[in-house]
Design a protein around this motif. Structure first.
Motif, mmCIF file in Angstrom:
data_model
loop_
_atom_site.group_PDB
_atom_site.id
_atom_site.type_symbol
_atom_site.label_atom_id
_atom_site.label_comp_id
_atom_site.label_asym_id
_atom_site.label_seq_id
_atom_site.Cartn_x
_atom_site.Cartn_y
_atom_site.Cartn_z
ATOM 1 N N TRP B 6 -46.178 -75.751 68.320
ATOM 2 C CA TRP B 6 -47.151 -76.433 67.482
ATOM 3 C C TRP B 6 -47.709 -77.634 68.230
ATOM 4 N N PRO B 7 -48.956 -78.022 67.914
ATOM 5 C CA PRO B 7 -49.513 -79.175 68.606
ATOM 6 C C PRO B 7 -48.782 -80.475 68.261
ATOM 7 N N LEU B 8 -48.965 -81.444 69.125
ATOM 8 C CA LEU B 8 -48.323 -82.741 68.968
ATOM 9 C C LEU B 8 -49.239 -83.686 68.180
ATOM 10 N N TRP B 9 -48.629 -84.493 67.333
ATOM 11 C CA TRP B 9 -49.383 -85.465 66.519
ATOM 12 C C TRP B 9 -48.802 -86.854 66.720
ATOM 13 N N GLU B 10 -49.675 -87.847 66.687
ATOM 14 C CA GLU B 10 -49.224 -89.242 66.737
ATOM 15 C C GLU B 10 -49.163 -89.763 65.303
ATOM 16 N N VAL B 11 -48.120 -90.517 65.020
ATOM 17 C CA VAL B 11 -47.892 -90.968 63.647
ATOM 18 C C VAL B 11 -48.038 -92.485 63.542
ATOM 19 N N HIS B 28 -44.242 -82.661 66.075
ATOM 20 C CA HIS B 28 -44.960 -81.394 66.135
ATOM 21 C C HIS B 28 -45.261 -80.897 64.726
ATOM 22 N N ALA B 29 -46.437 -80.327 64.543
ATOM 23 C CA ALA B 29 -46.789 -79.730 63.251
ATOM 24 C C ALA B 29 -47.948 -78.766 63.457
ATOM 25 N N ALA B 30 -48.037 -77.775 62.551
ATOM 26 C CA ALA B 30 -49.080 -76.752 62.695
ATOM 27 C C ALA B 30 -50.448 -77.278 62.274
ATOM 28 N N ASP B 31 -50.487 -78.182 61.294
ATOM 29 C CA ASP B 31 -51.766 -78.748 60.880
ATOM 30 C C ASP B 31 -51.536 -80.142 60.290
ATOM 31 N N ALA B 32 -52.640 -80.765 59.865
ATOM 32 C CA ALA B 32 -52.565 -82.171 59.435
ATOM 33 C C ALA B 32 -51.642 -82.353 58.234
ATOM 34 N N GLU B 33 -51.737 -81.423 57.281
ATOM 35 C CA GLU B 33 -50.911 -81.559 56.085
ATOM 36 C C GLU B 33 -49.423 -81.521 56.421
ATOM 37 N N MET B 34 -49.075 -80.547 57.281
ATOM 38 C CA MET B 34 -47.672 -80.451 57.684
ATOM 39 C C MET B 34 -47.269 -81.686 58.489
ATOM 40 N N ALA B 35 -48.200 -82.206 59.281
ATOM 41 C CA ALA B 35 -47.888 -83.390 60.083
ATOM 42 C C ALA B 35 -47.558 -84.576 59.179
ATOM 43 N N ILE B 36 -48.315 -84.725 58.090
ATOM 44 C CA ILE B 36 -48.053 -85.840 57.171
ATOM 45 C C ILE B 36 -46.699 -85.655 56.485
ATOM 46 N N GLN B 37 -46.424 -84.410 56.064
ATOM 47 C CA GLN B 37 -45.118 -84.167 55.426
ATOM 48 C C GLN B 37 -43.970 -84.394 56.408
ATOM 49 N N ASN B 38 -44.158 -83.903 57.632
ATOM 50 C CA ASN B 38 -43.108 -84.102 58.631
ATOM 51 C C ASN B 38 -42.911 -85.586 58.923
ATOM 52 N N ARG B 46 -36.105 -94.450 55.522
ATOM 53 C CA ARG B 46 -35.422 -95.694 55.159
ATOM 54 C C ARG B 46 -36.419 -96.706 54.631
ATOM 55 N N MET B 47 -37.351 -96.229 53.838
ATOM 56 C CA MET B 47 -38.340 -97.071 53.183
ATOM 57 C C MET B 47 -39.221 -97.816 54.181
ATOM 58 N N GLU B 48 -39.550 -97.183 55.283
ATOM 59 C CA GLU B 48 -40.351 -97.863 56.297
ATOM 60 C C GLU B 48 -41.820 -97.948 55.922
ATOM 61 N N GLY B 49 -42.277 -97.118 54.972
ATOM 62 C CA GLY B 49 -43.727 -97.066 54.835
ATOM 63 C C GLY B 49 -44.290 -96.904 53.446
ATOM 64 N N VAL B 50 -45.560 -97.279 53.326
ATOM 65 C CA VAL B 50 -46.297 -97.026 52.087
ATOM 66 C C VAL B 50 -47.540 -96.188 52.350
ATOM 67 N N SER B 51 -47.823 -95.908 53.633
ATOM 68 C CA SER B 51 -48.988 -95.100 53.953
ATOM 69 C C SER B 51 -48.807 -94.494 55.347
ATOM 70 N N ILE B 52 -49.304 -93.269 55.496
ATOM 71 C CA ILE B 52 -49.124 -92.562 56.772
ATOM 72 C C ILE B 52 -50.481 -92.096 57.292
ATOM 73 N N TRP B 53 -50.728 -92.294 58.576
ATOM 74 C CA TRP B 53 -51.853 -91.662 59.246
ATOM 75 C C TRP B 53 -51.300 -90.746 60.324
ATOM 76 N N VAL B 54 -51.925 -89.603 60.528
ATOM 77 C CA VAL B 54 -51.576 -88.774 61.683
ATOM 78 C C VAL B 54 -52.858 -88.424 62.445
ATOM 79 N N VAL B 55 -52.744 -88.382 63.739
ATOM 80 C CA VAL B 55 -53.862 -88.008 64.601
ATOM 81 C C VAL B 55 -53.335 -87.049 65.645
ATOM 82 N N GLU B 56 -54.019 -85.942 65.809
ATOM 83 C CA GLU B 56 -53.561 -85.011 66.826
ATOM 84 C C GLU B 56 -53.650 -85.697 68.189
ATOM 85 N N SER B 57 -52.562 -85.586 68.942
ATOM 86 C CA SER B 57 -52.450 -86.385 70.173
ATOM 87 C C SER B 57 -53.609 -86.146 71.129
ATOM 88 N N LYS B 58 -54.158 -84.922 71.113
ATOM 89 C CA LYS B 58 -55.222 -84.631 72.070
ATOM 90 C C LYS B 58 -56.483 -85.447 71.787
#
Lengths: 276, 95
Positions: B6-11, B28-38, B46-58
């Motif tokens: 699967w492609p690599l994503w930056e979180v 790694h995730a197959a698409d954006a939705e899976m990347a956010i869930q992963n 451990r309660m690190e966040g209130v919002s997530i962005w993912v960008v495909e590394s490429k």
């Protein structure tokens, strides 16, 4: 890695402060039995999922399953603690989990089924999550304060679980030829255990009459709709006219539960009273 | 299946309302939705966040470390670019 100054929550924070309800002995026994049944269900499924730890198909899903397992065990602890309080005989959550035999466990057969491949695990989770999600949603409004408090806490987690398993059913069902084939096989392996979730035992029927439990017919309807929607997106067929296995909720289990308990209870059975 | 990995994503995670999203790692995730869930499962346990962005590394284009001298050293001797030549009035507390 915890950030600087980030406190690790203490395990005891799982304890919910629920006042003991003022029930007649019969009703108290019913609520106790039912709470145990829910606790057993979450414990066994949580244990099954924990078996994936270190064996997941990829790191991210290994963690996802471990997270869900931990959610379920957290719910289990609240339920056993509440059950122990209801019983009031000095038994603890650990006694209830570690010192009861297979026939005393009242989890439905579905959750003790083996992990199989990832598709089987996803399907087992999916069939359970729909039930769990809609049950907790209804239990939040139960007249029993203990059950409603625990349901309110676990409902948020169950909302994530149902999202996770539904998306995987769609992804794999509507995926490659291989993944679709495996999901069809998983439906074949597990569908027969889904009916028991909604069959009301005598305990459940009496609690329905007492106004503590929702009618499972309405939960089944919501479950049917959800399953139909996800299966349709996943290009999977909803099986019709399958003979439903049952027995777990009455203590009649498949051979799998004995093996699970042997592992789960090993330490306390071998070294009674052992503590961390 | 032709593509095994699967492609690599930056979180990027925002730890609190009002703060910026910060890069925390990749997955790694197959698409954006899976990347956010992963990302939710891997990086917010451990309660690190209130919002997530993912960008495909490429899609992330980085400056070349070999250009470091040309890029950054020229700013070294331009102190007048720092707004430090003003008296801050006493009434202004938060600067």
């Amino acid at each position: 890695m915890p950030e600087h100054g980030h406190k690790t929550p203490h395990l005891q924070e799982h304890l919910l402060n629920i006042p003991v309800p003022d029930y007649a002995p019969e009703l108290r026994q019913l609520v106790f039995d039912y709470t145990l049944q829910l606790a057993d269900t979450s414990l066994i499924l949580g244990h099954r999922l924990s078996e994936w730890c270190g064996h997941g198909p990829i790191l991210e899903q290994d963690l996802a399953m471990a997270n869900i397992a931990l959610d379920l065990i957290g719910e289990t602890r609240s339920l056993y603690q509440y059950a122990a309080t209801l019983e009031g005989k000095g038994r603890t959550e650990d006694d209830l989990a570690y010192l009861r035999s297979a026939v005393e466990y009242k989890n439905p057969l579905l959750v003790e089924q083996p992990n199989g491949d990832f598709g089987d695990t996803v399907m087992r989770q999916f069939l359970f999550d729909g039930f769990h999600y809609f049950l907790l949603k209804a239990l939040k409004h139960s007249s029993d304060q203990g059950l409603s408090a625990i349901a309110a806490k676990s409902f948020k987690e169950a909302s994530y679980h149902i999202k996770w398993s539904s998306e995987w059913v769609i992804r794999l069902g509507d995926g490659t030829e291989e993944s679709k084939h495996r999901m069809e096989k998983a439906v074949g392996n597990l569908w027969m255990y889904s009916g028991e979730l909604f069959m009301m035992t005598d305990t459940e029927k009496q609690l329905l009459e007492a106004g503590i439990l929702p009618d499972y017919t309405s939960i089944k309807q919501q479950w049917d709709e959800h399953v139909a929607k996800v299966f349709s997106e996943a290009t999977l067929e909803v099986p019709q006219q399958v003979y439903m296995q049952q027995g777990g909720k009455m203590g009649k289990h498949s051979e799998h539960l004995g093996y699970i308990l042997t592992e789960l209870q090993y330490l306390q059975r071998t070294y009674p009273g052992l503590e961390w | 299946m032709t593509q095994k990995e699967w492609p690599l994503w930056e979180v990027f995670i925002r730890s609190k309302q009002g703060l910026d999203h910060k890069h925390v790692g990749s997955l790694h995730a197959a698409d954006a939705e899976m990347a956010i869930q992963n990302a939710r499962d891997v990086y917010t346990r451990r309660m690190e966040g209130v919002s997530i962005w993912v960008v495909e590394s490429k899609h992330v284009h980085a400056s070349n470390p070999d250009d470091a001298e040309a890029f950054y050293d020229p700013a070294n001797d331009k102190v007048y670019r720092h707004p430090t030549f003003y008296e801050v009035p006493a009434e202004i507390k938060n600067m």
